[in-house]
Design an enzyme around this catalytic site. Structure first.
Site, PDB file in Angstrom:
ATOM      1  CG  ASP A 124      -5.244   0.791   1.605  1.00  0.00           C
ATOM      2  OD1 ASP A 124      -5.882   1.545   1.126  1.00  0.00           O
ATOM      3  OD2 ASP A 124      -4.391  -0.104   1.366  1.00  0.00           O
ATOM      4  CG  HIS A 145     -14.707  -4.773   2.230  1.00  0.00           C
ATOM      5  ND1 HIS A 145     -13.800  -5.885   1.860  1.00  0.00           N
ATOM      6  CD2 HIS A 145     -15.959  -5.607   2.012  1.00  0.00           C
ATOM      7  CE1 HIS A 145     -14.453  -6.729   1.225  1.00  0.00           C
ATOM      8  NE2 HIS A 145     -15.825  -6.752   1.128  1.00  0.00           N
ATOM      9  CB  THR A 202      -8.774  -8.798  -5.202  1.00  0.00           C
ATOM     10  OG1 THR A 202      -9.778 -10.007  -4.510  1.00  0.00           O
ATOM     11  CG2 THR A 202      -9.341  -9.127  -6.811  1.00  0.00           C
ATOM     12  CB  SER A 203      -6.714 -13.841  -3.197  1.00  0.00           C
ATOM     13  OG  SER A 203      -7.681 -13.466  -2.179  1.00  0.00           O
TER      14      SER A 203
HETATM   15  P1  NAD Z   1      -5.773 -11.109  -0.378  1.00  0.00           P
HETATM   16  O1  NAD Z   1      -4.616 -10.896   0.770  1.00  0.00           O
HETATM   17  O2  NAD Z   1      -6.748 -12.086  -0.175  1.00  0.00           O
HETATM   18  O3  NAD Z   1      -5.270 -11.307  -1.873  1.00  0.00           O
HETATM   19  C1  NAD Z   1      -4.294 -10.336  -2.394  1.00  0.00           C
HETATM   20  C2  NAD Z   1      -4.053 -10.787  -3.705  1.00  0.00           C
HETATM   21  O4  NAD Z   1      -3.070  -9.557  -4.150  1.00  0.00           O
HETATM   22  C3  NAD Z   1      -3.321 -12.010  -4.091  1.00  0.00           C
HETATM   23  O5  NAD Z   1      -4.209 -12.610  -5.121  1.00  0.00           O
HETATM   24  C4  NAD Z   1      -2.012 -11.760  -4.530  1.00  0.00           C
HETATM   25  O6  NAD Z   1      -1.257 -12.541  -5.402  1.00  0.00           O
HETATM   26  C5  NAD Z   1      -2.051 -10.374  -4.951  1.00  0.00           C
HETATM   27  N1  NAD Z   1      -0.780  -9.466  -4.917  1.00  0.00           N
HETATM   28  C6  NAD Z   1       0.090  -9.305  -4.114  1.00  0.00           C
HETATM   29  N2  NAD Z   1       1.080  -8.458  -4.506  1.00  0.00           N
HETATM   30  C7  NAD Z   1       0.730  -7.861  -5.741  1.00  0.00           C
HETATM   31  C8  NAD Z   1       0.977  -6.688  -6.254  1.00  0.00           C
HETATM   32  N3  NAD Z   1       2.208  -6.158  -5.978  1.00  0.00           N
HETATM   33  N4  NAD Z   1       0.207  -6.390  -7.413  1.00  0.00           N
HETATM   34  C9  NAD Z   1      -0.721  -7.048  -7.795  1.00  0.00           C
HETATM   35  N5  NAD Z   1      -1.277  -8.165  -6.912  1.00  0.00           N
HETATM   36  C10 NAD Z   1      -0.570  -8.436  -6.061  1.00  0.00           C
HETATM   37  O7  NAD Z   1      -6.454  -9.519  -0.349  1.00  0.00           O
HETATM   38  P2  NAD Z   1      -8.145  -9.343  -0.866  1.00  0.00           P
HETATM   39  O8  NAD Z   1      -8.280 -10.383  -2.280  1.00  0.00           O
HETATM   40  O9  NAD Z   1      -8.284  -7.894  -1.130  1.00  0.00           O
HETATM   41  O10 NAD Z   1      -9.035  -9.888   0.037  1.00  0.00           O
HETATM   42  C11 NAD Z   1      -9.470  -9.697   1.214  1.00  0.00           C
HETATM   43  C12 NAD Z   1      -9.787  -8.754   2.135  1.00  0.00           C
HETATM   44  O11 NAD Z   1      -8.480  -8.143   2.860  1.00  0.00           O
HETATM   45  C13 NAD Z   1     -10.462  -7.630   1.549  1.00  0.00           C
HETATM   46  O12 NAD Z   1     -11.818  -7.560   2.228  1.00  0.00           O
HETATM   47  C14 NAD Z   1      -9.754  -6.398   2.290  1.00  0.00           C
HETATM   48  O13 NAD Z   1     -10.613  -5.574   2.650  1.00  0.00           O
HETATM   49  C15 NAD Z   1      -8.866  -6.893   3.241  1.00  0.00           C
HETATM   50  N6  NAD Z   1      -7.578  -6.291   3.165  1.00  0.00           N
HETATM   51  C16 NAD Z   1      -7.319  -4.896   3.219  1.00  0.00           C
HETATM   52  C17 NAD Z   1      -5.868  -4.325   3.115  1.00  0.00           C
HETATM   53  C18 NAD Z   1      -5.820  -2.913   2.654  1.00  0.00           C
HETATM   54  O14 NAD Z   1      -6.718  -2.269   2.902  1.00  0.00           O
HETATM   55  N7  NAD Z   1      -4.731  -2.460   2.265  1.00  0.00           N
HETATM   56  C19 NAD Z   1      -5.011  -5.164   3.530  1.00  0.00           C
HETATM   57  C20 NAD Z   1      -5.045  -6.418   3.733  1.00  0.00           C
HETATM   58  C21 NAD Z   1      -6.581  -7.052   3.535  1.00  0.00           C
END
Ligand code: NAD
Length: 242
Positions: free
Chosen positions: A106, A121, A188-189
């Site tokens: 992002d 990514h 990250t999850s």
């Molecule tokens: P994910 O959606 O699988 O997990 C998000 C994690 O963040 C969860 O474990 C959740 O409990 C935690 N979370 C939620 N709110 C939070 C907060 N306020 N503070 C701290 N933690 C919080 O996302 P991921 O693990 O990044 O994995 C998946 C893929 O998703 C990545 O490859 C990424 O590129 C992509 N992604 C990117 C964006 C972005 O660029 N913003 C958005 C969505 C997904």
């Protein structure tokens, strides 16, 4: 908020010879960008795993571009939140700025002026020609059938499910993890590899792990089960006074 844990995390960062930060979608959640697996993670009933693939793009590039343009549109109106800024403060407060490896596409870490950033990514505002490989960065939405100057279709410059990371990024990441004695994992999850394995890589060679996530998943980490935008500024503040 556990004041003891905040202080302990700050001390661990201060004492570390080579900290590294790894972030995921959770670090941007408080900026208003939906995570993939949380609420608002669905788009027109598709899951991200069904759209962010080379196969989905081959079958229906317009649909995939429509999804990326929808995401670009959301992100364009968003700003870095206190979590992004706290990471930058911590970088400045350490003797040497540490590396930040992000799975996010992002651009918000860049907008917060993060140093030594690896966008493993890719970046949602960059596209790449499917024929000549030319890259274009533009902070706006595009058409659902963007063409390169060479006449061929552009694709998002994103590492999709089933694709390899860019060689240069792999090199920088593993160089950092080799030296790393403290990995700070934020939002990250732990489901998407290879990033999901980084904590284990550091821990198995004797390094320490801090995890910032309201729903922590790493059993051997010092867990701060809070929102990143709330707890990271406190850690940065505590670190400043040490
Ligand atoms: P994910 O959606 O699988 O997990 C998000 C994690 O963040 C969860 O474990 C959740 O409990 C935690 N979370 C939620 N709110 C939070 C907060 N306020 N503070 C701290 N933690 C919080 O996302 P991921 O693990 O990044 O994995 C998946 C893929 O998703 C990545 O490859 C990424 O590129 C992509 N992604 C990117 C964006 C972005 O660029 N913003 C958005 C969505 C997904």
């Amino acid at each position: 908020m556990e004041a003891q844990a905040v202080k302990k995390a700050a001390q661990m960062i201060r004492d570390s010879s080579h900290p590294v930060v790894l972030t995921g979608a959770g670090v941007s959640a408080e900026s208003g960008i939906p995570t993939f697996r949380g609420e608002g993670g669905l788009w027109k009933n598709f899951r991200a795993e069904e759209l962010a693939t080379p196969r989905a793009f081959r079958n229906n590039p317009e649909l995939v571009w429509e999804w990326y343009n929808w995401r670009r549109g959301i992100i364009l109106s968003k700003k870095p939140n206190p979590a992004h800024h706290a990471i930058v403060s911590l970088q400045k407060q350490q003797q040497e700025p540490f590396a930040v490896i992000t799975q996010n596409v992002d651009s918000l870490h860049t907008d917060a002026a993060t140093e030594r950033l690896v966008e493993m990514h890719g970046n949602i505002f960059r596209s790449r020609c499917t024929r000549c490989g030319k890259k274009v960065f533009e902070k706006k939405t595009t058409t659902n059938h963007p063409l390169c100057g060479c006449g061929e279709l552009m694709r998002p410059d994103i590492v999709w499910f089933g694709e390899s990371l860019e060689a240069g990024n792999v090199q920088s990441i593993y160089k950092e993890l080799d030296l790393c004695d403290l990995l700070i994992v934020v939002g990250t999850s732990g489901l998407v590899y290879p990033a999901a394995g980084f904590a284990e890589t550091v821990y198995s060679k004797g390094g320490q792990i801090i995890e910032v996530n309201p729903q922590p998943v790493i059993p051997y980490a010092l867990a701060l089960a809070e929102k990143a935008g709330e707890v990271l500024p406190l850690i940065a503040e505590s670190h400043k006074t040490m």
